[in-house]
Design an enzyme around this catalytic site. Structure first.
Site, PDB file in Angstrom:
ATOM      1  N   ALA A  51       7.437  27.500  -8.256  1.00 48.96           N
ATOM      2  CA  ALA A  51       7.135  26.059  -7.634  1.00 48.96           C
ATOM      3  C   ALA A  51       8.220  25.636  -6.739  1.00 48.96           C
ATOM      4  O   ALA A  51       8.180  24.894  -5.653  1.00 48.96           O
ATOM      5  CB  ALA A  51       7.147  25.029  -9.027  1.00 48.96           C
ATOM      6  N   GLU A  52       9.475  25.764  -7.224  1.00 49.67           N
ATOM      7  CA  GLU A  52      10.540  25.308  -6.542  1.00 49.67           C
ATOM      8  C   GLU A  52      10.811  25.838  -5.145  1.00 49.67           C
ATOM      9  O   GLU A  52      10.920  25.500  -3.909  1.00 49.67           O
ATOM     10  CB  GLU A  52      11.971  25.168  -7.247  1.00 49.67           C
ATOM     11  CG  GLU A  52      13.164  24.576  -6.235  1.00 49.67           C
ATOM     12  CD  GLU A  52      14.146  24.129  -6.961  1.00 49.67           C
ATOM     13  OE1 GLU A  52      15.104  23.662  -6.407  1.00 49.67           O
ATOM     14  OE2 GLU A  52      14.053  24.133  -8.395  1.00 49.67           O
ATOM     15  N   THR A  53      10.488  27.364  -5.176  1.00 53.32           N
ATOM     16  CA  THR A  53      10.572  28.135  -3.763  1.00 53.32           C
ATOM     17  C   THR A  53       9.399  27.544  -3.005  1.00 53.32           C
ATOM     18  O   THR A  53       9.866  27.333  -1.776  1.00 53.32           O
ATOM     19  CB  THR A  53      10.388  29.578  -4.325  1.00 53.32           C
ATOM     20  OG1 THR A  53      11.293  29.866  -5.243  1.00 53.32           O
ATOM     21  CG2 THR A  53      10.000  30.434  -2.904  1.00 53.32           C
TER      22      THR A  53
END
Length: 127
Positions: A51-53
Site C-alpha cells: 500500500a505505501e509503495t
C-alpha cells in the site's frame, strides 16, 4: 525495482511489480508466497508495504521533478486472510495538494475480494 532506483529495495525483496503509474492512480501486484507470517497467511506488514509503495509512487509523480513525496501517515485495515496466489493493489488519489497528497489503497485477492484497505498521506517537500 522502484522506478529510478539503482539499488535493491524492499520493493524488490517482496516481489512488487507495477502495472500502472500515474499521479491519480497507481497499481501493482505482489506474490503471497514469501510474504507470509508464520501461520501461512499474507503478513499484514507486507500488505502495508504494498500500500505505501503504490501510494508513494503516485504521490512522487504528483510532486514532480525537484520535489520529494515522503510518507507521513499510514493506516491499514485487514479484511481477510490470503494463503496463496497474488494480491493486487490500486492506489487512488483522495487529495493532491501543494504540500500533501493522500491516497486510498485497495488490495484484493485473485478472486477480486478485498483483503486490505489502506490510506497513505504524504508530505511534499523541496522545490
Amino acid at each position: 525495482m522502484y522506478p529510478g532506483s539503482p539499488e535493491v529495495t524492499v520493493i524488490d525483496k517482496l516481489g512488487i511489480e507495477f502495472t500502472e503509474i500515474s499521479a491519480e492512480r497507481t497499481a501493482g501486484r505482489m506474490p503471497v508466497e514469501g510474504n507470509t507470517q508464520p501461520a501461512g497467511l499474507l503478513h499484514g506488514g507486507s500488505s502495508a508495504v504494498l500500500a505505501e509503495t503504490l501510494a508513494s509512487v503516485a504521490a512522487q509523480v504528483h510532486a514532480g521533478e525537484g520535489r520529494q513525496a515522503v510518507g507521513l501517515d499510514l493506516n491499514a485495515t485487514h479484511h481477510r486472510g490470503v494463503r496463496s496466489g497474488t494480491v493486487t493493489g490500486v492506489a487512488t488519489a483522495i487529495h493532491r495538494g501543494r504540500s500533501t497528497a493522500a491516497y486510498e489503497v485497495v488490495i484484493t485477492d485473485e478472486s477480486g475480494r478485498r483483503v486490505c484497505t489502506a490510506r497513505l498521506t504524504c508530505m511534499i517537500i523541496g522545490g
